[in-house]
Design a protein around this motif. Structure first.
Motif, PDB file in Angstrom:
ATOM      1  N   GLY A  22       0.812  -1.206   0.000  1.00 30.61           N
ATOM      2  CA  GLY A  22       0.000   0.000   0.000  1.00 30.61           C
ATOM      3  C   GLY A  22       0.843   1.252   0.000  1.00 30.61           C
ATOM      4  N   GLN A  23       0.164   2.370  -0.018  1.00 28.34           N
ATOM      5  CA  GLN A  23       0.817   3.663  -0.152  1.00 28.34           C
ATOM      6  C   GLN A  23       0.179   4.658   0.812  1.00 28.34           C
ATOM      7  OE1 GLN A  23       0.273   5.353  -4.053  1.00 28.34           O
ATOM      8  NE2 GLN A  23       2.288   6.283  -4.003  1.00 28.34           N
ATOM      9  N   CYS A  24       0.973   5.628   1.236  1.00 28.23           N
ATOM     10  CA  CYS A  24       0.467   6.715   2.056  1.00 28.23           C
ATOM     11  C   CYS A  24      -0.055   7.813   1.125  1.00 28.23           C
ATOM     12  CB  CYS A  24       1.572   7.266   2.956  1.00 28.23           C
ATOM     13  SG  CYS A  24       1.068   8.674   3.971  1.00 28.23           S
ATOM     14  N   SER A  25      -1.288   8.230   1.327  1.00 31.08           N
ATOM     15  CA  SER A  25      -1.857   9.265   0.460  1.00 31.08           C
ATOM     16  C   SER A  25      -1.306  10.641   0.797  1.00 31.08           C
ATOM     17  CB  SER A  25      -3.385   9.285   0.577  1.00 31.08           C
ATOM     18  OG  SER A  25      -3.775   9.693   1.877  1.00 31.08           O
ATOM     19  N   ASN A  26      -0.621  10.761   1.930  1.00 31.34           N
ATOM     20  CA  ASN A  26      -0.083  12.049   2.345  1.00 31.34           C
ATOM     21  C   ASN A  26       1.319  12.281   1.772  1.00 31.34           C
ATOM     22  OD1 ASN A  26      -0.293  14.500   3.834  1.00 31.34           O
ATOM     23  ND2 ASN A  26       1.046  13.631   5.381  1.00 31.34           N
ATOM     24  N   CYS A  27       2.245  11.336   2.002  1.00 27.50           N
ATOM     25  CA  CYS A  27       3.632  11.534   1.538  1.00 27.50           C
ATOM     26  C   CYS A  27       3.970  10.700   0.305  1.00 27.50           C
ATOM     27  CB  CYS A  27       4.618  11.223   2.663  1.00 27.50           C
ATOM     28  SG  CYS A  27       4.719   9.470   3.095  1.00 27.50           S
ATOM     29  N   GLU A  28       3.072   9.786  -0.083  1.00 25.26           N
ATOM     30  CA  GLU A  28       3.210   8.939  -1.264  1.00 25.26           C
ATOM     31  C   GLU A  28       4.266   7.846  -1.126  1.00 25.26           C
ATOM     32  OE1 GLU A  28       3.506  11.360  -4.787  1.00 25.26           O
ATOM     33  OE2 GLU A  28       1.641  12.386  -4.343  1.00 25.26           O
ATOM     34  N   ASP A  29       4.775   7.579   0.081  1.00 29.56           N
ATOM     35  CA  ASP A  29       5.700   6.468   0.287  1.00 29.56           C
ATOM     36  C   ASP A  29       4.946   5.149   0.120  1.00 29.56           C
ATOM     37  OD1 ASP A  29       7.851   8.104   0.757  1.00 29.56           O
ATOM     38  OD2 ASP A  29       7.944   7.730   2.915  1.00 29.56           O
ATOM     39  N   SER A  30       5.669   4.108  -0.320  1.00 32.05           N
ATOM     40  CA  SER A  30       5.082   2.782  -0.510  1.00 32.05           C
ATOM     41  C   SER A  30       5.563   1.847   0.585  1.00 32.05           C
ATOM     42  CB  SER A  30       5.490   2.216  -1.868  1.00 32.05           C
ATOM     43  OG  SER A  30       4.949   3.009  -2.900  1.00 32.05           O
ATOM     44  N   TYR A  31       4.678   0.901   0.981  1.00 33.43           N
ATOM     45  CA  TYR A  31       4.972  -0.006   2.083  1.00 33.43           C
ATOM     46  C   TYR A  31       4.589  -1.437   1.734  1.00 33.43           C
ATOM     47  CZ  TYR A  31       5.415   4.368   4.482  1.00 33.43           C
ATOM     48  OH  TYR A  31       5.816   5.635   4.821  1.00 33.43           O
ATOM     49  N   CYS A  32       5.407  -2.385   2.203  1.00 28.58           N
ATOM     50  CA  CYS A  32       5.092  -3.800   2.037  1.00 28.58           C
ATOM     51  C   CYS A  32       3.790  -4.094   2.782  1.00 28.58           C
ATOM     52  CB  CYS A  32       6.227  -4.669   2.569  1.00 28.58           C
ATOM     53  SG  CYS A  32       6.455  -4.616   4.362  1.00 28.58           S
ATOM     54  N   GLY A  33       3.213  -5.239   2.533  1.00 30.56           N
ATOM     55  CA  GLY A  33       1.933  -5.585   3.128  1.00 30.56           C
ATOM     56  C   GLY A  33       1.920  -5.537   4.644  1.00 30.56           C
ATOM     57  N   ASP A  34       2.961  -6.069   5.297  1.00 25.59           N
ATOM     58  CA  ASP A  34       3.004  -6.083   6.763  1.00 25.59           C
ATOM     59  C   ASP A  34       3.054  -4.669   7.341  1.00 25.59           C
ATOM     60  OD1 ASP A  34       2.923  -8.853   6.784  1.00 25.59           O
ATOM     61  OD2 ASP A  34       5.088  -9.084   6.998  1.00 25.59           O
ATOM     62  N   CYS A  35       3.919  -3.823   6.800  1.00 27.82           N
ATOM     63  CA  CYS A  35       4.032  -2.444   7.297  1.00 27.82           C
ATOM     64  C   CYS A  35       2.775  -1.653   6.978  1.00 27.82           C
ATOM     65  CB  CYS A  35       5.272  -1.761   6.718  1.00 27.82           C
ATOM     66  SG  CYS A  35       6.825  -2.479   7.327  1.00 27.82           S
ATOM     67  N   TYR A  36       2.218  -1.874   5.803  1.00 29.62           N
ATOM     68  CA  TYR A  36       0.978  -1.193   5.412  1.00 29.62           C
ATOM     69  C   TYR A  36      -0.142  -1.541   6.392  1.00 29.62           C
ATOM     70  CZ  TYR A  36      -2.879   0.333   2.405  1.00 29.62           C
ATOM     71  OH  TYR A  36      -3.994   0.952   1.901  1.00 29.62           O
ATOM     72  N   ASP A  37      -0.266  -2.833   6.711  1.00 33.83           N
ATOM     73  CA  ASP A  37      -1.291  -3.264   7.664  1.00 33.83           C
ATOM     74  C   ASP A  37      -1.068  -2.648   9.046  1.00 33.83           C
ATOM     75  OD1 ASP A  37      -2.466  -4.760   5.661  1.00 33.83           O
ATOM     76  OD2 ASP A  37      -1.583  -6.659   6.321  1.00 33.83           O
ATOM     77  N   ILE A  46      -7.989   6.373   3.908  1.00 34.45           N
ATOM     78  CA  ILE A  46      -8.909   7.399   3.408  1.00 34.45           C
ATOM     79  C   ILE A  46     -10.158   6.691   2.872  1.00 34.45           C
ATOM     80  CG2 ILE A  46      -7.095   9.077   2.915  1.00 34.45           C
ATOM     81  CD1 ILE A  46      -7.218   8.320  -0.007  1.00 34.45           C
ATOM     82  N   ASP A  47     -11.270   7.384   2.868  1.00 31.85           N
ATOM     83  CA  ASP A  47     -12.495   6.793   2.339  1.00 31.85           C
ATOM     84  C   ASP A  47     -12.900   7.486   1.035  1.00 31.85           C
ATOM     85  OD1 ASP A  47     -13.677   9.205   3.069  1.00 31.85           O
ATOM     86  OD2 ASP A  47     -14.633   8.391   4.855  1.00 31.85           O
ATOM     87  N   LYS A  48     -13.991   7.059   0.468  1.00 31.48           N
ATOM     88  CA  LYS A  48     -14.436   7.559  -0.842  1.00 31.48           C
ATOM     89  C   LYS A  48     -14.725   9.051  -0.859  1.00 31.48           C
ATOM     90  CE  LYS A  48     -16.159   3.172  -2.430  1.00 31.48           C
ATOM     91  NZ  LYS A  48     -17.254   2.373  -2.914  1.00 31.48           N
ATOM     92  N   THR A  49     -14.951   9.649   0.299  1.00 31.14           N
ATOM     93  CA  THR A  49     -15.238  11.083   0.343  1.00 31.14           C
ATOM     94  C   THR A  49     -13.980  11.939   0.421  1.00 31.14           C
ATOM     95  OG1 THR A  49     -15.427  11.075   2.758  1.00 31.14           O
ATOM     96  CG2 THR A  49     -17.445  10.669   1.495  1.00 31.14           C
ATOM     97  N   HIS A  50     -12.832  11.296   0.629  1.00 26.56           N
ATOM     98  CA  HIS A  50     -11.563  12.026   0.753  1.00 26.56           C
ATOM     99  C   HIS A  50     -11.130  12.559  -0.611  1.00 26.56           C
ATOM    100  CE1 HIS A  50      -7.328  12.828   1.633  1.00 26.56           C
ATOM    101  NE2 HIS A  50      -7.650  12.763   2.919  1.00 26.56           N
ATOM    102  N   GLU A  51     -10.572  13.762  -0.640  1.00 22.84           N
ATOM    103  CA  GLU A  51     -10.177  14.402  -1.903  1.00 22.84           C
ATOM    104  C   GLU A  51      -9.121  13.616  -2.677  1.00 22.84           C
ATOM    105  OE1 GLU A  51      -6.824  17.581  -0.481  1.00 22.84           O
ATOM    106  OE2 GLU A  51      -8.900  18.011   0.071  1.00 22.84           O
ATOM    107  N   ARG A  52      -8.325  12.805  -2.009  1.00 25.91           N
ATOM    108  CA  ARG A  52      -7.263  12.044  -2.691  1.00 25.91           C
ATOM    109  C   ARG A  52      -7.701  10.633  -3.087  1.00 25.91           C
ATOM    110  NH1 ARG A  52      -2.625  13.825   1.501  1.00 25.91           N
ATOM    111  NH2 ARG A  52      -2.363  15.936   0.759  1.00 25.91           N
ATOM    112  N   TYR A  53      -8.925  10.257  -2.786  1.00 26.29           N
ATOM    113  CA  TYR A  53      -9.386   8.897  -3.050  1.00 26.29           C
ATOM    114  C   TYR A  53      -9.302   8.548  -4.534  1.00 26.29           C
ATOM    115  CZ  TYR A  53     -12.092   4.626  -2.950  1.00 26.29           C
ATOM    116  OH  TYR A  53     -12.482   3.309  -3.076  1.00 26.29           O
ATOM    117  N   MET A  55      -7.190   9.396  -6.695  1.00 27.11           N
ATOM    118  CA  MET A  55      -5.805   9.129  -7.103  1.00 27.11           C
ATOM    119  C   MET A  55      -5.204   7.929  -6.385  1.00 27.11           C
ATOM    120  SD  MET A  55      -4.202  12.987  -7.490  1.00 27.11           S
ATOM    121  CE  MET A  55      -3.911  13.113  -5.752  1.00 27.11           C
ATOM    122  N   TYR A  56      -5.582   7.707  -5.122  1.00 23.18           N
ATOM    123  CA  TYR A  56      -4.910   6.701  -4.301  1.00 23.18           C
ATOM    124  C   TYR A  56      -5.783   5.539  -3.875  1.00 23.18           C
ATOM    125  CZ  TYR A  56      -1.334  10.268  -3.928  1.00 23.18           C
ATOM    126  OH  TYR A  56      -0.371  11.195  -4.221  1.00 23.18           O
ATOM    127  N   GLY A  57      -7.056   5.583  -4.097  1.00 29.35           N
ATOM    128  CA  GLY A  57      -7.924   4.539  -3.584  1.00 29.35           C
ATOM    129  C   GLY A  57      -7.911   4.575  -2.066  1.00 29.35           C
TER     130      GLY A  57
END
Length: 102
Positions: A22-37, A46-53, A55-57
């Motif tokens: 996954g990825q951080c929608s704030n700084c755009e860093d990428s993380y392996c599954g364990d760190c992301y979780d 972020i949810d569907k109402t977030h302005e960055r959704y 672009m980032y899901g």
């Protein structure tokens, strides 16, 4: 179709784009599954109402790196050099003279 490999910005492990990550929608860093979780548990996504959704899901709201919980050694060195009003080369020269003088 190939698989791309990335380095986790937290644990520095390698992960593929074919697996869970996954990825951080704030700084755009990428993380392996364990760190992301781990970050999802701490900060949520972020949810569907977030302005960055669009672009980032459902990416992270933030992570330890963009909120200052974790700071890299290079960031600390850059800050210390600025506070000391000295360049990296000047600091290295001083260190070498002190530790490797004959």
């Amino acid at each position: 179709m190939g698989v791309d490999w990335y380095t986790c910005n937290h644990c520095e492990g390698t992960f593929s784009d074919a697996g869970h990550y996954g990825q951080c929608s704030n700084c755009e860093d990428s993380y392996c599954g364990d760190c992301y979780d781990e970050f999802i548990e701490k900060y949520g996504t972020i949810d569907k109402t977030h302005e960055r959704y669009s672009m980032y899901g459902s990416s992270l709201i933030e992570c330890d790196h963009c909120n200052g919980t974790e700071v890299s050694e290079s960031e600390l060195l850059t800050h210390a050099l600025m506070k000391l009003n000295i360049s990296r080369d000047e600091l290295k020269e001083e260190y070498v003279k002190l530790h490797y003088a004959k």
